[in-house]
Design a protein around this motif. Structure first.
Motif, PDB file in Angstrom:
ATOM      1  N   ALA A  76       0.840  -1.218   0.000  1.00 46.87           N
ATOM      2  CA  ALA A  76       0.000   0.000   0.000  1.00 46.87           C
ATOM      3  C   ALA A  76       0.864   1.252   0.000  1.00 46.87           C
ATOM      4  N   ASN A  77       2.054   1.156   0.602  1.00 50.65           N
ATOM      5  CA  ASN A  77       2.955   2.320   0.733  1.00 50.65           C
ATOM      6  C   ASN A  77       4.396   1.905   0.452  1.00 50.65           C
ATOM      7  N   PRO A  78       4.752   1.788  -0.821  1.00 53.75           N
ATOM      8  CA  PRO A  78       6.114   1.366  -1.175  1.00 53.75           C
ATOM      9  C   PRO A  78       7.182   2.405  -0.855  1.00 53.75           C
ATOM     10  N   GLU A  79       6.767   3.667  -0.643  1.00 48.27           N
ATOM     11  CA  GLU A  79       7.743   4.722  -0.297  1.00 48.27           C
ATOM     12  C   GLU A  79       7.390   5.296   1.067  1.00 48.27           C
ATOM     13  N   LEU A  80       8.353   5.184   1.998  1.00 51.08           N
ATOM     14  CA  LEU A  80       8.120   5.663   3.370  1.00 51.08           C
ATOM     15  C   LEU A  80       8.819   6.992   3.581  1.00 51.08           C
ATOM     16  N   ASP A  81       8.260   7.793   4.493  1.00 54.56           N
ATOM     17  CA  ASP A  81       8.881   9.087   4.802  1.00 54.56           C
ATOM     18  C   ASP A  81      10.038   8.919   5.778  1.00 54.56           C
ATOM     19  N   LEU A  82       9.893   7.944   6.658  1.00 56.86           N
ATOM     20  CA  LEU A  82      10.846   7.830   7.767  1.00 56.86           C
ATOM     21  C   LEU A  82      10.881   6.372   8.232  1.00 56.86           C
ATOM     22  N   CYS A  83      12.038   5.938   8.695  1.00 58.95           N
ATOM     23  CA  CYS A  83      12.134   4.651   9.394  1.00 58.95           C
ATOM     24  C   CYS A  83      12.912   4.889  10.674  1.00 58.95           C
ATOM     25  N   ILE A  84      12.369   4.442  11.784  1.00 64.05           N
ATOM     26  CA  ILE A  84      13.058   4.567  13.078  1.00 64.05           C
ATOM     27  C   ILE A  84      13.382   3.158  13.552  1.00 64.05           C
ATOM     28  N   ASP A  85      14.647   2.936  13.946  1.00 63.95           N
ATOM     29  CA  ASP A  85      15.047   1.589  14.346  1.00 63.95           C
ATOM     30  C   ASP A  85      16.202   1.661  15.338  1.00 63.95           C
ATOM     31  N   GLY A  86      16.429   0.544  15.986  1.00 63.88           N
ATOM     32  CA  GLY A  86      17.579   0.458  16.893  1.00 63.88           C
ATOM     33  C   GLY A  86      18.796  -0.044  16.143  1.00 63.88           C
ATOM     34  N   ALA A  87      19.845  -0.303  16.884  1.00 61.59           N
ATOM     35  CA  ALA A  87      21.058  -0.873  16.281  1.00 61.59           C
ATOM     36  C   ALA A  87      21.844  -1.589  17.367  1.00 61.59           C
ATOM     37  N   ASP A  88      22.644  -2.539  16.942  1.00 60.06           N
ATOM     38  CA  ASP A  88      23.519  -3.217  17.899  1.00 60.06           C
ATOM     39  C   ASP A  88      24.834  -2.462  18.067  1.00 60.06           C
ATOM     40  N   GLU A  89      25.216  -1.742  16.999  1.00 64.30           N
ATOM     41  CA  GLU A  89      26.425  -0.923  17.084  1.00 64.30           C
ATOM     42  C   GLU A  89      26.400   0.105  15.964  1.00 64.30           C
ATOM     43  N   VAL A  90      26.936   1.292  16.247  1.00 67.40           N
ATOM     44  CA  VAL A  90      27.030   2.376  15.265  1.00 67.40           C
ATOM     45  C   VAL A  90      28.467   2.883  15.271  1.00 67.40           C
ATOM     46  N   ASP A  91      29.095   2.927  14.076  1.00 65.93           N
ATOM     47  CA  ASP A  91      30.486   3.405  14.073  1.00 65.93           C
ATOM     48  C   ASP A  91      30.553   4.901  13.743  1.00 65.93           C
TER      49      ASP A  91
END
Ligand code: DER
Length: 233
Positions: A76-91
């Protein structure tokens, strides 16, 4: 400040900065995202905002239902405005290791459909290089029938140790939401060219996706021990 409080303060700051009405957002997986969804639900309720949410796992879908948020999907929505997610590590370059919760495939798919990927995490995820603090290896989702040949190929071609992720409250391996296995590749070489490595791993028949999110994140919000939030761009 506790780790949970650090996750919460980061999530609130990130949602307040990016969430807008009339938007379609990807909802990540894990424990930190719970605080982000709580904040999203609060804003939607208080301001009567109209948003739609695409889950990245069964867990995320349960969260969306729990907070009575509108559920949608990529059809229904192939293009999103935003995605919010966690991470195990960020460099330092905003490259991520994800998949500690075994949801990396749908997380990467949904993130790739979003204009902006914002990461929320506590301070233990903020590293200089990948592998500095996250010691459980790089998660790789594989087709069950060929997990062993892939383990052998990775160890022969790239070194390190690769293990099949076993379930905690179920006999046998972890089975992902997509019916696949997860192998964790433990390699401690900060000098790795992660982008090149990611491409090479994905060329192996049977590798479905890796937990290396390279050049995907726009910003990362880290809750710090003193209650402040560090924003990495
Ligand atoms: O499995 C995942 O990719 C999760 O998003 C993970 O990276 C973050 O989980 P946490 O918020 O519980 O630390």
């Amino acid at each position: 400040m506790s780790l949970e409080s650090a996750k919460k303060v980061a999530s609130i700051k990130a949602v307040d900065a990016f969430l807008k009405s009339n938007s379609v957002i990807g909802i990540g997986s894990g424990s930190t995202i719970v605080y982000a969804v709580e904040r999203i639900a609060e804003l939607v309720k208080n301001h009567h905002w109209k948003i739609q949410c695409v889950p990245t796992s069964f867990q995320a879908k349960q969260l969306i239902h729990k907070y009575d948020l509108p559920l949608t999907d990529l059809e229904a929505n192939p293009e999103l405005d935003l995605c919010i997610d966690g991470a195990d590590e960020v460099d330092d370059n905003l490259n991520l290791i994800k998949g500690g919760g075994g949801c990396l495939l749908q997380e990467k798919i949904v993130a790739s459909c979003a204009k902006t990927l914002v990461i929320v995490a506590d301070y233990t995820k903020n590293s200089t290089y990948l592998g500095e603090q996250y010691k459980k290896g790089i998660p790789i989702e594989v087709v069950p029938m060929c997990y062993l040949p892939i383990i052998k190929k990775i160890q022969e071609n790239f070194g390190g140790t690769v293990t099949l992720r076993m379930a905690q409250s179920k006999a046998g391996p972890v089975i992902t939401d997509n019916g696949n296995f997860i192998i964790d590749w433990f390699v401690l070489d900060p000098k790795f060219n992660w982008e090149k490595l990611n491409t090479e791993l994905l060329l192996m028949p049977g590798v479905v996706e890796t937990g290396l999110f390279i050049n995907m994140a726009f910003k990362a919000y880290f809750g710090l021990p003193d209650g402040s939030v560090k924003i990495q761009v």
